[in-house]
Every structure is written in C-alpha cells, then in structure tokens.
Motif scaffolding. Structure first.
Motif, PDB file in Angstrom:
ATOM      1  N   SER A  26       0.846  -1.190   0.000  1.00 25.89           N
ATOM      2  CA  SER A  26       0.000   0.000   0.000  1.00 25.89           C
ATOM      3  C   SER A  26       0.882   1.241   0.000  1.00 25.89           C
ATOM      4  O   SER A  26       2.027   1.214   0.462  1.00 25.89           O
ATOM      5  N   PHE A  27       0.337   2.328  -0.508  1.00 27.69           N
ATOM      6  CA  PHE A  27       1.089   3.576  -0.599  1.00 27.69           C
ATOM      7  C   PHE A  27       1.565   4.028   0.775  1.00 27.69           C
ATOM      8  O   PHE A  27       2.627   4.642   0.899  1.00 27.69           O
ATOM      9  N   SER A  28       0.807   3.700   1.813  1.00 26.70           N
ATOM     10  CA  SER A  28       1.189   4.116   3.166  1.00 26.70           C
ATOM     11  C   SER A  28       2.481   3.445   3.636  1.00 26.70           C
ATOM     12  O   SER A  28       3.087   3.886   4.604  1.00 26.70           O
ATOM     13  N   THR A  29       2.918   2.397   2.955  1.00 29.00           N
ATOM     14  CA  THR A  29       4.164   1.726   3.323  1.00 29.00           C
ATOM     15  C   THR A  29       5.284   2.035   2.323  1.00 29.00           C
ATOM     16  O   THR A  29       6.235   1.263   2.181  1.00 29.00           O
ATOM     17  N   ALA A  30       5.189   3.190   1.666  1.00 27.15           N
ATOM     18  CA  ALA A  30       6.186   3.567   0.667  1.00 27.15           C
ATOM     19  C   ALA A  30       7.592   3.632   1.258  1.00 27.15           C
ATOM     20  O   ALA A  30       8.564   3.257   0.594  1.00 27.15           O
ATOM     21  N   ALA A  31       7.719   4.071   2.501  1.00 31.13           N
ATOM     22  CA  ALA A  31       9.046   4.135   3.126  1.00 31.13           C
ATOM     23  C   ALA A  31       9.628   2.726   3.253  1.00 31.13           C
ATOM     24  O   ALA A  31      10.828   2.520   3.031  1.00 31.13           O
ATOM     25  N   ARG A  32       8.792   1.760   3.601  1.00 33.84           N
ATOM     26  CA  ARG A  32       9.249   0.361   3.689  1.00 33.84           C
ATOM     27  C   ARG A  32       9.684  -0.160   2.319  1.00 33.84           C
ATOM     28  O   ARG A  32      10.689  -0.857   2.187  1.00 33.84           O
ATOM     29  N   ALA A  33       8.936   0.205   1.288  1.00 33.19           N
ATOM     30  CA  ALA A  33       9.277  -0.217  -0.071  1.00 33.19           C
ATOM     31  C   ALA A  33      10.616   0.382  -0.485  1.00 33.19           C
ATOM     32  O   ALA A  33      11.458  -0.307  -1.069  1.00 33.19           O
ATOM     33  N   ALA A  34      10.820   1.663  -0.178  1.00 40.39           N
ATOM     34  CA  ALA A  34      12.075   2.321  -0.537  1.00 40.39           C
ATOM     35  C   ALA A  34      13.248   1.670   0.196  1.00 40.39           C
ATOM     36  O   ALA A  34      14.315   1.464  -0.392  1.00 40.39           O
ATOM     37  N   ALA A  35      13.046   1.334   1.454  1.00 39.64           N
ATOM     38  CA  ALA A  35      14.112   0.677   2.225  1.00 39.64           C
ATOM     39  C   ALA A  35      14.429  -0.690   1.622  1.00 39.64           C
ATOM     40  O   ALA A  35      15.596  -1.088   1.553  1.00 39.64           O
ATOM     41  N   ARG A  36      13.417  -1.401   1.178  1.00 42.10           N
ATOM     42  CA  ARG A  36      13.620  -2.714   0.551  1.00 42.10           C
ATOM     43  C   ARG A  36      14.444  -2.578  -0.729  1.00 42.10           C
ATOM     44  O   ARG A  36      15.339  -3.383  -0.988  1.00 42.10           O
ATOM     45  N   ILE A  47       5.292  -2.671  -6.479  1.00 39.74           N
ATOM     46  CA  ILE A  47       4.107  -1.923  -6.879  1.00 39.74           C
ATOM     47  C   ILE A  47       3.527  -1.259  -5.640  1.00 39.74           C
ATOM     48  O   ILE A  47       3.343  -1.912  -4.611  1.00 39.74           O
ATOM     49  N   LEU A  48       3.223   0.039  -5.725  1.00 40.96           N
ATOM     50  CA  LEU A  48       2.550   0.740  -4.642  1.00 40.96           C
ATOM     51  C   LEU A  48       1.109   0.947  -5.055  1.00 40.96           C
ATOM     52  O   LEU A  48       0.836   1.570  -6.082  1.00 40.96           O
ATOM     53  N   SER A  49       0.171   0.427  -4.259  1.00 42.23           N
ATOM     54  CA  SER A  49      -1.247   0.585  -4.571  1.00 42.23           C
ATOM     55  C   SER A  49      -1.776   1.816  -3.843  1.00 42.23           C
ATOM     56  O   SER A  49      -1.397   2.103  -2.716  1.00 42.23           O
ATOM     57  N   VAL A  50      -2.629   2.552  -4.529  1.00 45.85           N
ATOM     58  CA  VAL A  50      -3.229   3.750  -3.982  1.00 45.85           C
ATOM     59  C   VAL A  50      -4.696   3.442  -3.697  1.00 45.85           C
ATOM     60  O   VAL A  50      -5.406   2.950  -4.588  1.00 45.85           O
ATOM     61  N   PRO A  51      -5.132   3.719  -2.470  1.00 48.68           N
ATOM     62  CA  PRO A  51      -6.544   3.397  -2.132  1.00 48.68           C
ATOM     63  C   PRO A  51      -7.543   4.152  -2.958  1.00 48.68           C
ATOM     64  O   PRO A  51      -7.325   5.103  -3.557  1.00 48.68           O
TER      65      PRO A  51
END
Length: 51
Positions: A26-36, A47-51
C-alpha cells in the motif's frame, strides 16, 4: 536502426516479456518499499497501490 524501445514494446504488448514483480504494497508503506529497494532485498519491481 530500431531503438530498444521500438523492439521491446511489441514484446511487452503481446505478453512475451513481462515485468518481474517482487511485491505489492500500500502507498502508506512507501518508506518500507524504498528501504527494501535500497537494501537490494527486492527481486523485481515493487508496486505501490493507492486506495
């Protein structure tokens, strides 16, 4: 001479080439995705999903 995009787009369009998807978050976890991505733990696209 054809560019890489001109050669690649038809293969993507007809399904011969598909992106490798690591995860969908989810878009709210974008920081986690960037760290990954920074830690090189992702094996493909995130993929970042937007609600």
């Amino acid at each position: 001479m054809a560019t890489a995009g001109e050669r690649l787009l038809p293969a993507v369009a007809d399904g011969r080439v598909r992106p490798l998807i690591d995860s969908t978050l989810s878009f709210s976890t974008a920081a986690r995705a960037a760290a990954r991505l920074r830690s090189h733990q992702a094996h493909g696209k995130i993929i970042l999903s937007v609600p």
